[in-house]
Motif scaffolding. Sequence first.
Motif, PDB file in Angstrom:
ATOM      1  N   LEU A 193      56.540   9.504 172.039  1.00  0.00           N
ATOM      2  CA  LEU A 193      55.203  10.089 172.137  1.00  0.00           C
ATOM      3  C   LEU A 193      54.342   9.181 173.003  1.00  0.00           C
ATOM      4  O   LEU A 193      54.524   7.956 172.997  1.00  0.00           O
ATOM      5  CB  LEU A 193      54.562  10.194 170.746  1.00  0.00           C
ATOM      6  N   LEU A 194      53.399   9.779 173.701  1.00  0.00           N
ATOM      7  CA  LEU A 194      52.469   8.996 174.513  1.00  0.00           C
ATOM      8  C   LEU A 194      51.045   9.282 174.034  1.00  0.00           C
ATOM      9  O   LEU A 194      50.667  10.449 173.892  1.00  0.00           O
ATOM     10  CB  LEU A 194      52.626   9.386 175.991  1.00  0.00           C
ATOM     11  N   GLY A 195      50.329   8.218 173.754  1.00  0.00           N
ATOM     12  CA  GLY A 195      48.919   8.356 173.357  1.00  0.00           C
ATOM     13  C   GLY A 195      48.048   7.600 174.339  1.00  0.00           C
ATOM     14  O   GLY A 195      48.300   6.429 174.620  1.00  0.00           O
ATOM     15  N   ILE A 196      47.044   8.262 174.894  1.00  0.00           N
ATOM     16  CA  ILE A 196      46.184   7.665 175.919  1.00  0.00           C
ATOM     17  C   ILE A 196      44.739   7.681 175.444  1.00  0.00           C
ATOM     18  O   ILE A 196      44.266   8.699 174.931  1.00  0.00           O
ATOM     19  CB  ILE A 196      46.276   8.470 177.242  1.00  0.00           C
ATOM     20  N   ASP A 197      44.061   6.555 175.612  1.00  0.00           N
ATOM     21  CA  ASP A 197      42.623   6.493 175.347  1.00  0.00           C
ATOM     22  C   ASP A 197      41.942   6.149 176.657  1.00  0.00           C
ATOM     23  O   ASP A 197      42.114   5.049 177.183  1.00  0.00           O
ATOM     24  CB  ASP A 197      42.362   5.419 174.279  1.00  0.00           C
ATOM     25  N   VAL A 230      45.701  12.809 174.490  1.00  0.00           N
ATOM     26  CA  VAL A 230      44.730  12.080 175.305  1.00  0.00           C
ATOM     27  C   VAL A 230      43.385  12.078 174.587  1.00  0.00           C
ATOM     28  O   VAL A 230      42.887  13.129 174.191  1.00  0.00           O
ATOM     29  CB  VAL A 230      44.552  12.732 176.696  1.00  0.00           C
ATOM     30  N   ALA A 231      42.831  10.884 174.414  1.00  0.00           N
ATOM     31  CA  ALA A 231      41.499  10.748 173.823  1.00  0.00           C
ATOM     32  C   ALA A 231      40.515  10.424 174.926  1.00  0.00           C
ATOM     33  O   ALA A 231      40.776   9.561 175.756  1.00  0.00           O
ATOM     34  CB  ALA A 231      41.506   9.628 172.793  1.00  0.00           C
ATOM     35  N   PRO A 274      54.177  18.991 176.423  1.00  0.00           N
ATOM     36  CA  PRO A 274      52.805  19.430 176.172  1.00  0.00           C
ATOM     37  C   PRO A 274      51.821  18.256 176.171  1.00  0.00           C
ATOM     38  O   PRO A 274      52.162  17.149 175.759  1.00  0.00           O
ATOM     39  CB  PRO A 274      52.886  20.076 174.793  1.00  0.00           C
ATOM     40  N   VAL A 275      50.613  18.506 176.640  1.00  0.00           N
ATOM     41  CA  VAL A 275      49.544  17.508 176.673  1.00  0.00           C
ATOM     42  C   VAL A 275      48.337  18.088 175.953  1.00  0.00           C
ATOM     43  O   VAL A 275      47.901  19.198 176.271  1.00  0.00           O
ATOM     44  CB  VAL A 275      49.155  17.162 178.130  1.00  0.00           C
ATOM     45  N   ARG A 276      47.830  17.348 174.977  1.00  0.00           N
ATOM     46  CA  ARG A 276      46.606  17.805 174.295  1.00  0.00           C
ATOM     47  C   ARG A 276      45.513  16.756 174.461  1.00  0.00           C
ATOM     48  O   ARG A 276      45.781  15.553 174.419  1.00  0.00           O
ATOM     49  CB  ARG A 276      46.884  18.069 172.816  1.00  0.00           C
ATOM     50  N   VAL A 277      44.294  17.227 174.644  1.00  0.00           N
ATOM     51  CA  VAL A 277      43.165  16.326 174.884  1.00  0.00           C
ATOM     52  C   VAL A 277      42.134  16.542 173.782  1.00  0.00           C
ATOM     53  O   VAL A 277      41.881  17.680 173.377  1.00  0.00           O
ATOM     54  CB  VAL A 277      42.522  16.611 176.258  1.00  0.00           C
ATOM     55  N   LEU A 291      47.907  13.151 167.578  1.00  0.00           N
ATOM     56  CA  LEU A 291      47.713  14.485 168.161  1.00  0.00           C
ATOM     57  C   LEU A 291      49.012  14.959 168.821  1.00  0.00           C
ATOM     58  O   LEU A 291      49.413  16.120 168.669  1.00  0.00           O
ATOM     59  CB  LEU A 291      46.593  14.411 169.199  1.00  0.00           C
ATOM     60  N   ALA A 292      49.682  14.030 169.529  1.00  0.00           N
ATOM     61  CA  ALA A 292      50.971  14.361 170.148  1.00  0.00           C
ATOM     62  C   ALA A 292      52.003  14.687 169.077  1.00  0.00           C
ATOM     63  O   ALA A 292      52.795  15.625 169.214  1.00  0.00           O
ATOM     64  CB  ALA A 292      51.446  13.183 171.009  1.00  0.00           C
ATOM     65  N   LEU A 293      51.961  13.929 167.982  1.00  0.00           N
ATOM     66  CA  LEU A 293      52.907  14.164 166.892  1.00  0.00           C
ATOM     67  C   LEU A 293      52.655  15.526 166.236  1.00  0.00           C
ATOM     68  O   LEU A 293      53.601  16.233 165.869  1.00  0.00           O
ATOM     69  CB  LEU A 293      52.789  13.024 165.876  1.00  0.00           C
TER      70      LEU A 293
END
Lengths: 375, 375
Positions: free
Chosen positions: B86-90, B149-150, B186-189, B360-362
């Motif tokens: 998983l990738l989490g971006i802030d 993405v946050a 998928p990408v969620r923001v 969110l990715a999870l």
Amino acid sequence: MSEQPAGGDLSRLRQLNASAVLRELRGDQPLTLTELSKRTRLSRASTEDVARDLLGRGWLTEVAPASGSVGRPARRYRFNAGAGRLLGIDIGGHKALALVTDLDGEVLNQSRIEIPADAGRRERLAALDRCVARALAGTSGGQIWATGVATTGLVDGTGKVMLSDSLPEWTGVDLGAHVRRLVPGPVRVENDCKLAALAETWRGVARYAKDVVFLLAGVRTGAGLIIDGKLHRGFANWSGEIGALPAAGWQQAPEHLITWLQDTASAVDGFERVFVAARAGDQGALAAIEGYVRDLAVGASALVLTLDPQLVVIGGGFSRSADVMVEPLRRELDRWCLRTPEIRVSAFADEGVALGAVRLALDEVESTITTGLRP
Amino acid sequence: MSEQPAGGDLSRLRQLNASAVLRELRGDQPLTLTELSKRTRLSRASTEDVARDLLGRGWLTEVAPASGSVGRPARRYRFNAGAGRLLGIDIGGHKALALVTDLDGEVLNQSRIEIPADAGRRERLAALDRCVARALAGTSGGQIWATGVATTGLVDGTGKVMLSDSLPEWTGVDLGAHVRRLVPGPVRVENDCKLAALAETWRGVARYAKDVVFLLAGVRTGAGLIIDGKLHRGFANWSGEIGALPAAGWQQAPEHLITWLQDTASAVDGFERVFVAARAGDQGALAAIEGYVRDLAVGASALVLTLDPQLVVIGGGFSRSADVMVEPLRRELDRWCLRTPEIRVSAFADEGVALGAVRLALDEVESTITTGLRP
């Protein structure tokens, strides 16, 4: 699985099946077993089994076959709303209102008693007793399956009033215990603003919405919140109390109206006068209402900005003067909110709160239906 | 029911069964089929069937039998958190932070890039790109199952920033589309305060609570709400924005600190200085913090009175100075709230928001697991 001993516990699966069947039968149309089986996705055998059980308990009733069917017409069933009765009570600052309804919430009988605002606790409870007795005339006590009680003030889980600002002598009254002495079956007590919100999503103007702020605009100001389709109570059931915060403006809001009323003393009493004058174009009355709405809108905007609801419903005594109040309110919300939600005015006269109490009683019945405990 | 063609849609029942099995296997302990069958209440045959299917998809893994078992030891299974990444971006005002984690959210790699507060949109997006590229070094792109993405600002359902107060040039950026060009899947923001709240209930100090107000206390002030165990988004995803209301006090709150910093100009820059001075007993710094907390508490009290949460979590840059901030805040909440909830300080340094993006990715992966669409 065939016959089930009366009063025996339904297994978890049977409970779920029974709930599914009842849910489908709460609609307006009676359904055949084939239709029920299709809608619930239960097997034909399970559907028959559940239907037989529910018929035995009196919760279903068979209706005449549809006319014009070819061949032997299929039996059709519907929920038997007449199997029991619900009681909803609204005990407030200046009235007691009791509704007796069927299990669909259709009002069969009602009673209303005015109570002086300065009545003591004993006098108020005596009025409640008389009101309930009148509403129950013609209904045998045993028919009441559950009772909901709406009261001003904050209520704990047992039905005790923890705090009432508008009726200080009401703080500490054990309303649950009091009403349990009057009627059989479970009794649940809840804050009146919360139940008014519930009534709007059940039978009122908020039926389609999942996130709703209900705003009580009247002699008192209050709020009830529906979040994700459910009444939001909070950790200790103290939600919706933003009015306690001076910065929210609600404490001072009615002062604008009171000042105008005092400055223009008249034989006609009550807040209605300021709205009547405003409607006739009285500039002072219009300014007073503007001041009221300006303060009301601060707390209302705090609720809207916090929750981003789909809908704000205006209820309470002043909502009957929506024609002179809603547009100014919308302008003020536009001023503060990032997104002003739809605003609707309650369509209930003043029975919304009592209807919410009926819904609370119905919640109780539905939860016992699915756990198989009653009747 | 036996083998299932790869990529075929699971029937609704099989989806539910698979979810139930996966839910049980998300715990720390591997389980035997017998244990799984007992916990999920599925039949032994269904359990075996589901386990075989999930093994084939790589979501389960078999672990060595427990030592010391008598007779032929039973096979044990656990969730294969290593099956994907998983990738989490802030992406915020002054930094980009990217976390690569396994499917349990364990951080495997991270990257952080400082961004000048006055950077333009293009520069900020370029920093984001570099940050993501560094975090993904050593991870093949195809391993990333989903990305969260946050961002500062309000976000719509497609991942576009609708409004950013703190970074006006950020308003309108289509962050979803931008990140979708960087990674597969998928990408969620989502808004950063909302994701910080999510992280606290997932991995932080709010794990036990169902109703939580997360308060971002830093250069910006913001809120994220967990209601009934779920992130509350609101009708248009604009919840938690009480700071937009001047009466809530948040707009002026940091001014107290800024004024003190300006009056006591020093070579050391940044808000930290006022907290250091307060800790050393500087009366002016203490008064500045008191002023800040007094304003912060008005909006915080509005949230508490509205929702009656179990818990308030303080996060954001100033939360690292909880020792000089929490007690004054508690006193102010006591002043306004009918019931002051428990107050806890975030235990995350500044990775809480990015961790919320991982969550969110999870969420995305878990929803696809249960609908059988991936991998």
